[in-house]
Design a protein around this motif. Structure first.
Motif, PDB file in Angstrom:
ATOM      1  N   PHE A  74      46.466   9.779   9.050  1.00 17.33           N
ATOM      2  CA  PHE A  74      47.409   8.668   8.955  1.00 17.33           C
ATOM      3  C   PHE A  74      47.861   8.178  10.332  1.00 17.33           C
ATOM      4  O   PHE A  74      48.214   7.016  10.501  1.00 17.33           O
ATOM      5  CB  PHE A  74      48.626   9.049   8.111  1.00 17.33           C
ATOM      6  CG  PHE A  74      48.285   9.406   6.695  1.00 17.33           C
ATOM      7  CD1 PHE A  74      47.462   8.583   5.933  1.00 17.33           C
ATOM      8  CD2 PHE A  74      48.767  10.573   6.110  1.00 17.33           C
ATOM      9  CE1 PHE A  74      47.138   8.900   4.622  1.00 17.33           C
ATOM     10  CE2 PHE A  74      48.441  10.904   4.796  1.00 17.33           C
ATOM     11  CZ  PHE A  74      47.625  10.073   4.060  1.00 17.33           C
ATOM     12  N   LEU A  75      47.893   9.079  11.309  1.00 19.05           N
ATOM     13  CA  LEU A  75      48.249   8.711  12.682  1.00 19.05           C
ATOM     14  C   LEU A  75      47.096   9.031  13.623  1.00 19.05           C
ATOM     15  O   LEU A  75      46.292   9.929  13.352  1.00 19.05           O
ATOM     16  CB  LEU A  75      49.494   9.492  13.158  1.00 19.05           C
ATOM     17  CG  LEU A  75      50.818   9.217  12.441  1.00 19.05           C
ATOM     18  CD1 LEU A  75      51.924  10.092  13.030  1.00 19.05           C
ATOM     19  CD2 LEU A  75      51.198   7.740  12.522  1.00 19.05           C
ATOM     20  N   ASN A  76      47.012   8.304  14.739  1.00 12.75           N
ATOM     21  CA  ASN A  76      46.133   8.656  15.861  1.00 12.75           C
ATOM     22  C   ASN A  76      47.005   9.260  16.957  1.00 12.75           C
ATOM     23  O   ASN A  76      48.184   8.902  17.075  1.00 12.75           O
ATOM     24  CB  ASN A  76      45.424   7.414  16.414  1.00 12.75           C
ATOM     25  CG  ASN A  76      44.497   6.800  15.371  1.00 12.75           C
ATOM     26  OD1 ASN A  76      43.919   7.503  14.557  1.00 12.75           O
ATOM     27  ND2 ASN A  76      44.373   5.482  15.385  1.00 12.75           N
ATOM     28  N   ARG A  77      46.427  10.138  17.769  1.00 11.91           N
ATOM     29  CA  ARG A  77      47.217  10.779  18.824  1.00 11.91           C
ATOM     30  C   ARG A  77      46.411  10.896  20.103  1.00 11.91           C
ATOM     31  O   ARG A  77      45.238  11.281  20.067  1.00 11.91           O
ATOM     32  CB  ARG A  77      47.617  12.191  18.357  1.00 11.91           C
ATOM     33  CG  ARG A  77      48.636  12.863  19.263  1.00 11.91           C
ATOM     34  CD  ARG A  77      48.800  14.328  18.888  1.00 11.91           C
ATOM     35  NE  ARG A  77      47.664  15.115  19.357  1.00 11.91           N
ATOM     36  CZ  ARG A  77      47.273  16.282  18.830  1.00 11.91           C
ATOM     37  NH1 ARG A  77      47.907  16.792  17.784  1.00 11.91           N
ATOM     38  NH2 ARG A  77      46.241  16.928  19.329  1.00 11.91           N
ATOM     39  N   GLU A  78      47.033  10.539  21.232  1.00 13.26           N
ATOM     40  CA  GLU A  78      46.453  10.820  22.553  1.00 13.26           C
ATOM     41  C   GLU A  78      47.378  11.798  23.254  1.00 13.26           C
ATOM     42  O   GLU A  78      48.593  11.618  23.237  1.00 13.26           O
ATOM     43  CB  GLU A  78      46.326   9.538  23.372  1.00 13.26           C
ATOM     44  CG  GLU A  78      45.135   8.681  22.957  1.00 13.26           C
ATOM     45  CD  GLU A  78      45.125   7.332  23.636  1.00 13.26           C
ATOM     46  OE1 GLU A  78      45.697   7.216  24.745  1.00 13.26           O
ATOM     47  OE2 GLU A  78      44.578   6.393  23.033  1.00 13.26           O
ATOM     48  N   GLY A  79      46.807  12.826  23.914  1.00 13.69           N
ATOM     49  CA  GLY A  79      47.635  13.864  24.531  1.00 13.69           C
ATOM     50  C   GLY A  79      48.079  14.869  23.482  1.00 13.69           C
ATOM     51  O   GLY A  79      47.648  14.809  22.316  1.00 13.69           O
ATOM     52  N   ILE A  80      48.937  15.803  23.870  1.00 10.66           N
ATOM     53  CA  ILE A  80      49.373  16.854  22.942  1.00 10.66           C
ATOM     54  C   ILE A  80      50.810  17.263  23.266  1.00 10.66           C
ATOM     55  O   ILE A  80      51.239  17.211  24.434  1.00 10.66           O
ATOM     56  CB  ILE A  80      48.396  18.053  23.005  1.00 10.66           C
ATOM     57  CG1 ILE A  80      48.563  18.967  21.794  1.00 10.66           C
ATOM     58  CG2 ILE A  80      48.527  18.833  24.308  1.00 10.66           C
ATOM     59  CD1 ILE A  80      47.389  19.912  21.571  1.00 10.66           C
ATOM     60  N   LEU A  81      51.577  17.611  22.209  1.00  6.97           N
ATOM     61  CA  LEU A  81      52.977  18.030  22.352  1.00  6.97           C
ATOM     62  C   LEU A  81      53.782  17.022  23.202  1.00  6.97           C
ATOM     63  O   LEU A  81      53.814  15.851  22.851  1.00  6.97           O
ATOM     64  CB  LEU A  81      53.056  19.464  22.891  1.00  6.97           C
ATOM     65  CG  LEU A  81      52.394  20.531  21.981  1.00  6.97           C
ATOM     66  CD1 LEU A  81      52.307  21.888  22.684  1.00  6.97           C
ATOM     67  CD2 LEU A  81      53.142  20.667  20.656  1.00  6.97           C
ATOM     68  N   LYS A  85      51.052  10.685  22.563  1.00  3.96           N
ATOM     69  CA  LYS A  85      51.484   9.350  22.136  1.00  3.96           C
ATOM     70  C   LYS A  85      50.840   9.092  20.772  1.00  3.96           C
ATOM     71  O   LYS A  85      49.628   9.224  20.618  1.00  3.96           O
ATOM     72  CB  LYS A  85      51.068   8.277  23.150  1.00  3.96           C
ATOM     73  CG  LYS A  85      51.698   8.545  24.523  1.00  3.96           C
ATOM     74  CD  LYS A  85      52.158   7.306  25.272  1.00  3.96           C
ATOM     75  CE  LYS A  85      53.101   6.399  24.569  1.00  3.96           C
ATOM     76  NZ  LYS A  85      53.863   5.509  25.489  1.00  3.96           N
ATOM     77  N   TYR A  86      51.665   8.725  19.802  1.00 10.74           N
ATOM     78  CA  TYR A  86      51.205   8.534  18.426  1.00 10.74           C
ATOM     79  C   TYR A  86      51.101   7.047  18.108  1.00 10.74           C
ATOM     80  O   TYR A  86      51.938   6.243  18.533  1.00 10.74           O
ATOM     81  CB  TYR A  86      52.185   9.186  17.452  1.00 10.74           C
ATOM     82  CG  TYR A  86      52.250  10.692  17.588  1.00 10.74           C
ATOM     83  CD1 TYR A  86      51.385  11.511  16.865  1.00 10.74           C
ATOM     84  CD2 TYR A  86      53.171  11.286  18.455  1.00 10.74           C
ATOM     85  CE1 TYR A  86      51.441  12.900  16.992  1.00 10.74           C
ATOM     86  CE2 TYR A  86      53.232  12.669  18.589  1.00 10.74           C
ATOM     87  CZ  TYR A  86      52.358  13.466  17.859  1.00 10.74           C
ATOM     88  OH  TYR A  86      52.410  14.833  17.989  1.00 10.74           O
ATOM     89  N   SER A  87      50.066   6.699  17.341  1.00 13.70           N
ATOM     90  CA  SER A  87      49.917   5.314  16.864  1.00 13.70           C
ATOM     91  C   SER A  87      49.368   5.354  15.434  1.00 13.70           C
ATOM     92  O   SER A  87      48.915   6.402  14.963  1.00 13.70           O
ATOM     93  CB  SER A  87      48.991   4.524  17.784  1.00 13.70           C
ATOM     94  OG  SER A  87      47.721   5.154  17.844  1.00 13.70           O
ATOM     95  N   ASN A  88      49.414   4.215  14.750  1.00 15.68           N
ATOM     96  CA  ASN A  88      48.946   4.150  13.360  1.00 15.68           C
ATOM     97  C   ASN A  88      47.442   4.306  13.254  1.00 15.68           C
ATOM     98  O   ASN A  88      46.696   3.757  14.073  1.00 15.68           O
ATOM     99  CB  ASN A  88      49.320   2.801  12.730  1.00 15.68           C
ATOM    100  CG  ASN A  88      50.761   2.750  12.281  1.00 15.68           C
ATOM    101  OD1 ASN A  88      51.391   3.782  12.068  1.00 15.68           O
ATOM    102  ND2 ASN A  88      51.291   1.543  12.138  1.00 15.68           N
TER     103      ASN A  88
END
Length: 346
Positions: A74-81, A85-88
């Motif tokens: 449901f979300l995309n993520r770059e980086g961790i913790l 950065k989260y996006s749709n």
């Protein structure tokens, strides 16, 4: 052959058993309008999301929550913790951004606000045969919903969300070329009429429902700018005859009721049609072997929760009912996902 004996595995048992965990993670994100916020902001860190949504839980809880939504796609993520950065995801951006006309979150809002709690009483429903919702005291569920304008709006938007894909598919796949008038019984927000009118300029549609629904439908018709060819009409299908039309449609209506009421509604549709007229029911038609369309079967159980006596059905069931009323022939047209149109010709 080899010695690959089928080993028992607990995997699917645990996946279904914990299914409400995954469900609640998605439903809560819709309630918090997380996807709508991310559609606006493009991307956000966990701490930005935490501040925006006013979460008092720990950072670790928030990472887990957002990373679960990422794991589900449901979300995309770059980086961790901290650096994430989260996006749709593609689907959430299209279907769960409240500001887009393609929003289907109304159904998810209703699942969260109404059905999530009611399904907690499934055992009581099966043991007693009584609805497990606002109509527990023997009231009519629709009367209860229609009394409260906020609840009514939520219900209407839920119905729109869950049916939009199949309405678009019917408007595109069915041959409407011979028809001039379409009557949609229990038309709710008017979306089926709007989809048909949009794709078939020769057709005038009437979306027919109880009086409290008309203002919501009129608003939707205005949005689509189709008020010349799509009109609302008011009536109660228990007490009133249907207006005449070349095609009569019902989207997720028949499944609300017991067999006798289904037959009564089919007979009223038959009486409203000319010779050669067409009756179309759009539902999550259960497959004949009753072992493939899981959603259709679950929707049928949802009718126990909602109405006590309603149920979803197979094409063979539909054939039996419409032939008994006098329709000459039938066909079935798969639409979107688990949904089909079953069609009867007079």
């Amino acid at each position: 052959m080899g010695n690959h004996v089928n080993q028992p595995s607990p995997e699917s048992i645990m996946q279904i058993g914990t299914g409400f965990w995954a469900s609640k993670i998605l439903l809560s994100a819709v309630k918090f309008q997380l996807f709508t916020t991310l559609a606006e902001q493009k991307s956000m860190t966990a701490s930005e999301i935490k501040a925006h949504l006013n979460f008092k839980s720990t950072d670790r809880n928030v990472y887990d929550y957002l990373d679960a939504l990422t794991t589900f796609g449901f979300l995309n993520r770059e980086g961790i913790l901290e650096t994430a950065k989260y996006s749709n995801g593609l689907d959430t951006d299209f279907f769960l951004d409240k500001k887009k006309p393609s929003y289907i979150g109304g159904m998810l809002e209703m699942l969260n606000n109404r059905l999530y709690g009611f399904w907690g009483n499934l055992e009581a429903g099966l043991l007693t045969g009584y609805p497990q919702n606002e109509a527990k005291q023997g009231d009519n569920i629709f009367k209860k919903i229609y009394e409260d304008s906020d609840r009514l709006k939520e219900f209407i938007h839920a119905m729109s969300g869950i049916q939009m894909g199949s309405f678009m598919a019917l408007a595109q796949k069915f041959d409407f070329s011979k028809a001039k008038t379409v009557l949609d019984i229990g038309g709710s927000a008017g979306l089926l009429s709007l989809m048909i009118a949009k794709h078939h300029p020769q057709i005038n549609c009437i979306t027919w429902d109880l009086p409290p629904v008309a203002p919501v439908a009129d608003e939707t018709i205005q949005q689509f700018q189709l008020q010349e060819r799509v009109k609302t009409a008011q009536g109660d299908f228990f007490t009133d005859e249907f207006p005449k039309a070349d095609i009569v449609t019902m989207g997720n209506i028949l499944h609300d009721w017991d067999e006798g009421t289904k037959m009564m509604l089919i007979k009223k549709a038959y009486d409203a049609l000319p010779d050669g007229g067409v009756f179309i029911a759009i539902e999550n038609i259960i497959d004949e072997d009753r072992n493939k369309n899981a959603f259709g079967l679950m929707m049928s159980i949802n009718m126990l929760i909602e109405t006590g006596s309603g149920f979803d059905y197979t094409f063979a069931d539909f054939n039996k009912w419409v032939k008994a009323v006098g329709f000459k022939s039938t066909s079935i047209l798969p639409l979107a996902g688990p949904t089909s149109a079953v069609i009867a010709y007079k």
